[in-house]
Motif scaffolding. Structure first.
Motif, PDB file in Angstrom:
ATOM      1  N   LEU A  34      66.146  34.740  14.802  1.00  0.00           N
ATOM      2  CA  LEU A  34      66.355  35.356  16.114  1.00  0.00           C
ATOM      3  C   LEU A  34      66.157  36.870  16.053  1.00  0.00           C
ATOM      4  O   LEU A  34      65.500  37.457  16.923  1.00  0.00           O
ATOM      5  CB  LEU A  34      67.754  35.020  16.639  1.00  0.00           C
ATOM      6  CG  LEU A  34      68.106  35.545  18.018  1.00  0.00           C
ATOM      7  CD1 LEU A  34      67.161  34.981  19.066  1.00  0.00           C
ATOM      8  CD2 LEU A  34      69.540  35.200  18.360  1.00  0.00           C
ATOM      9  N   ALA A  35      66.686  37.510  15.019  1.00  0.00           N
ATOM     10  CA  ALA A  35      66.506  38.955  14.865  1.00  0.00           C
ATOM     11  C   ALA A  35      65.036  39.303  14.683  1.00  0.00           C
ATOM     12  O   ALA A  35      64.540  40.303  15.231  1.00  0.00           O
ATOM     13  CB  ALA A  35      67.325  39.464  13.685  1.00  0.00           C
ATOM     14  N   LEU A  36      64.322  38.480  13.935  1.00  0.00           N
ATOM     15  CA  LEU A  36      62.893  38.701  13.737  1.00  0.00           C
ATOM     16  C   LEU A  36      62.138  38.555  15.055  1.00  0.00           C
ATOM     17  O   LEU A  36      61.246  39.355  15.360  1.00  0.00           O
ATOM     18  CB  LEU A  36      62.366  37.710  12.704  1.00  0.00           C
ATOM     19  CG  LEU A  36      60.925  37.864  12.283  1.00  0.00           C
ATOM     20  CD1 LEU A  36      60.710  39.208  11.610  1.00  0.00           C
ATOM     21  CD2 LEU A  36      60.542  36.741  11.352  1.00  0.00           C
ATOM     22  N   ALA A  37      62.479  37.574  15.856  1.00  0.00           N
ATOM     23  CA  ALA A  37      61.823  37.388  17.153  1.00  0.00           C
ATOM     24  C   ALA A  37      62.103  38.555  18.086  1.00  0.00           C
ATOM     25  O   ALA A  37      61.196  39.045  18.768  1.00  0.00           O
ATOM     26  CB  ALA A  37      62.279  36.075  17.787  1.00  0.00           C
ATOM     27  N   VAL A  38      63.340  39.035  18.106  1.00  0.00           N
ATOM     28  CA  VAL A  38      63.685  40.180  18.960  1.00  0.00           C
ATOM     29  C   VAL A  38      62.934  41.431  18.500  1.00  0.00           C
ATOM     30  O   VAL A  38      62.403  42.195  19.313  1.00  0.00           O
ATOM     31  CB  VAL A  38      65.212  40.410  18.962  1.00  0.00           C
ATOM     32  CG1 VAL A  38      65.570  41.740  19.581  1.00  0.00           C
ATOM     33  CG2 VAL A  38      65.904  39.276  19.708  1.00  0.00           C
ATOM     34  N   GLY A  39      62.868  41.635  17.191  1.00  0.00           N
ATOM     35  CA  GLY A  39      62.140  42.791  16.661  1.00  0.00           C
ATOM     36  C   GLY A  39      60.656  42.744  17.007  1.00  0.00           C
ATOM     37  O   GLY A  39      60.058  43.771  17.348  1.00  0.00           O
ATOM     38  N   ASN A  40      60.076  41.572  16.928  1.00  0.00           N
ATOM     39  CA  ASN A  40      58.659  41.443  17.286  1.00  0.00           C
ATOM     40  C   ASN A  40      58.435  41.621  18.777  1.00  0.00           C
ATOM     41  O   ASN A  40      57.432  42.188  19.191  1.00  0.00           O
ATOM     42  CB  ASN A  40      58.111  40.101  16.812  1.00  0.00           C
ATOM     43  CG  ASN A  40      57.830  40.106  15.339  1.00  0.00           C
ATOM     44  OD1 ASN A  40      56.998  40.870  14.876  1.00  0.00           O
ATOM     45  ND2 ASN A  40      58.534  39.294  14.597  1.00  0.00           N
ATOM     46  N   GLY A  41      59.375  41.141  19.588  1.00  0.00           N
ATOM     47  CA  GLY A  41      59.271  41.374  21.028  1.00  0.00           C
ATOM     48  C   GLY A  41      59.349  42.856  21.356  1.00  0.00           C
ATOM     49  O   GLY A  41      58.596  43.365  22.197  1.00  0.00           O
ATOM     50  N   ALA A  42      60.236  43.570  20.679  1.00  0.00           N
ATOM     51  CA  ALA A  42      60.340  45.016  20.876  1.00  0.00           C
ATOM     52  C   ALA A  42      59.074  45.721  20.396  1.00  0.00           C
ATOM     53  O   ALA A  42      58.621  46.694  21.013  1.00  0.00           O
ATOM     54  CB  ALA A  42      61.564  45.560  20.148  1.00  0.00           C
ATOM     55  N   SER A  66      58.336  33.556  13.434  1.00  0.00           N
ATOM     56  CA  SER A  66      59.771  33.346  13.623  1.00  0.00           C
ATOM     57  C   SER A  66      60.064  31.955  14.184  1.00  0.00           C
ATOM     58  O   SER A  66      61.053  31.330  13.810  1.00  0.00           O
ATOM     59  CB  SER A  66      60.379  34.437  14.516  1.00  0.00           C
ATOM     60  OG  SER A  66      59.823  34.403  15.802  1.00  0.00           O
ATOM     61  N   VAL A  67      59.189  31.435  15.039  1.00  0.00           N
ATOM     62  CA  VAL A  67      59.356  30.073  15.551  1.00  0.00           C
ATOM     63  C   VAL A  67      59.145  29.064  14.416  1.00  0.00           C
ATOM     64  O   VAL A  67      59.916  28.097  14.277  1.00  0.00           O
ATOM     65  CB  VAL A  67      58.400  29.797  16.730  1.00  0.00           C
ATOM     66  CG1 VAL A  67      58.369  28.322  17.086  1.00  0.00           C
ATOM     67  CG2 VAL A  67      58.803  30.627  17.937  1.00  0.00           C
ATOM     68  N   VAL A  68      58.117  29.290  13.595  1.00  0.00           N
ATOM     69  CA  VAL A  68      57.872  28.408  12.456  1.00  0.00           C
ATOM     70  C   VAL A  68      59.072  28.447  11.499  1.00  0.00           C
ATOM     71  O   VAL A  68      59.508  27.406  10.996  1.00  0.00           O
ATOM     72  CB  VAL A  68      56.568  28.800  11.729  1.00  0.00           C
ATOM     73  CG1 VAL A  68      56.431  28.111  10.389  1.00  0.00           C
ATOM     74  CG2 VAL A  68      55.367  28.499  12.610  1.00  0.00           C
ATOM     75  N   ALA A  69      59.597  29.626  11.269  1.00  0.00           N
ATOM     76  CA  ALA A  69      60.762  29.750  10.387  1.00  0.00           C
ATOM     77  C   ALA A  69      61.973  29.030  10.976  1.00  0.00           C
ATOM     78  O   ALA A  69      62.756  28.423  10.235  1.00  0.00           O
ATOM     79  CB  ALA A  69      61.084  31.222  10.137  1.00  0.00           C
ATOM     80  N   PRO A  97      61.691  30.866   2.766  1.00  0.00           N
ATOM     81  CA  PRO A  97      61.697  32.254   2.292  1.00  0.00           C
ATOM     82  C   PRO A  97      60.299  32.876   2.274  1.00  0.00           C
ATOM     83  O   PRO A  97      60.147  34.074   2.541  1.00  0.00           O
ATOM     84  CB  PRO A  97      62.280  32.149   0.877  1.00  0.00           C
ATOM     85  CG  PRO A  97      63.096  30.910   0.890  1.00  0.00           C
ATOM     86  CD  PRO A  97      62.367  29.979   1.808  1.00  0.00           C
ATOM     87  N   ALA A  98      59.262  32.083   1.990  1.00  0.00           N
ATOM     88  CA  ALA A  98      57.899  32.620   1.983  1.00  0.00           C
ATOM     89  C   ALA A  98      57.461  33.031   3.386  1.00  0.00           C
ATOM     90  O   ALA A  98      56.852  34.092   3.569  1.00  0.00           O
ATOM     91  CB  ALA A  98      56.932  31.583   1.407  1.00  0.00           C
ATOM     92  N   ILE A  99      57.777  32.212   4.381  1.00  0.00           N
ATOM     93  CA  ILE A  99      57.430  32.550   5.776  1.00  0.00           C
ATOM     94  C   ILE A  99      58.164  33.817   6.210  1.00  0.00           C
ATOM     95  O   ILE A  99      57.581  34.706   6.841  1.00  0.00           O
ATOM     96  CB  ILE A  99      57.781  31.376   6.717  1.00  0.00           C
ATOM     97  CG1 ILE A  99      56.858  30.194   6.469  1.00  0.00           C
ATOM     98  CG2 ILE A  99      57.740  31.777   8.174  1.00  0.00           C
ATOM     99  CD1 ILE A  99      55.449  30.391   6.945  1.00  0.00           C
ATOM    100  N   MET A 100      59.436  33.914   5.875  1.00  0.00           N
ATOM    101  CA  MET A 100      60.208  35.098   6.268  1.00  0.00           C
ATOM    102  C   MET A 100      59.690  36.347   5.560  1.00  0.00           C
ATOM    103  O   MET A 100      59.632  37.428   6.154  1.00  0.00           O
ATOM    104  CB  MET A 100      61.691  34.890   5.969  1.00  0.00           C
ATOM    105  CG  MET A 100      62.328  33.799   6.808  1.00  0.00           C
ATOM    106  SD  MET A 100      62.111  34.034   8.572  1.00  0.00           S
ATOM    107  CE  MET A 100      63.286  35.329   8.857  1.00  0.00           C
ATOM    108  N   THR A 101      59.282  36.215   4.320  1.00  0.00           N
ATOM    109  CA  THR A 101      58.719  37.350   3.593  1.00  0.00           C
ATOM    110  C   THR A 101      57.422  37.808   4.248  1.00  0.00           C
ATOM    111  O   THR A 101      57.188  39.011   4.397  1.00  0.00           O
ATOM    112  CB  THR A 101      58.475  36.964   2.125  1.00  0.00           C
ATOM    113  OG1 THR A 101      59.707  36.564   1.543  1.00  0.00           O
ATOM    114  CG2 THR A 101      57.886  38.115   1.341  1.00  0.00           C
TER     115      THR A 101
END
Length: 122
Positions: A34-42, A66-69, A97-101
């Motif tokens: 969720l934090a990653l999605a918000v950061g990308n939206g910003a 972020s959706v895939v993660a 972890p690879a997707i998040m990285t």
């Protein structure tokens, strides 16, 4: 449904441990997604002036990651929980972890591009 099948379903739904470790891990991964999605939206909204179309492209790439993660963390939880309840073995992979990285790396590259595009020390 037979009593044995009902008992197996009830056993699969029960928590593996009283501390709910796998459930807390799932929640932590979901907060990270969720934090990653918000950061990308910003990034899409505020960095389009500095990067133009690249900000939108990188932002949407990050949103997709972020959706895939999110999906992978749900699958990871189901596998881990099912393995622990069935035969007390932990079954997880390193895909999440690879997707998040990759997502954090893309955000870092975007931040460096913005830094060097906007930085005028002279």
């Amino acid at each position: 449904m037979t009593e044995a099948a009902e008992g197996a379903d009830a056993a699969a739904d029960r928590p593996f441990d009283t501390g709910l470790q796998t459930e807390r891990t799932l929640l932590a991964w979901r907060r990270t997604c969720l934090a990653l999605a918000v950061g990308n939206g910003a990034a899409i909204k505020y960095l389009s002036d500095a990067l133009g179309a690249w900000a939108t492209l990188l932002g949407f790439f990050g949103l997709v990651l972020s959706v895939v993660a999110w999906v992978l963390c749900s699958i990871r939880y189901r596998r881990a929980h099912g393995g622990l309840v069935r035969d007390e073995t932990l079954i997880v992979s390193g895909r999440l972890p690879a997707i998040m990285t990759a997502a954090v790396g893309a955000a870092g590259v975007a931040a460096l591009v913005v830094l060097f595009a906007q930085w005028r020390p002279w």
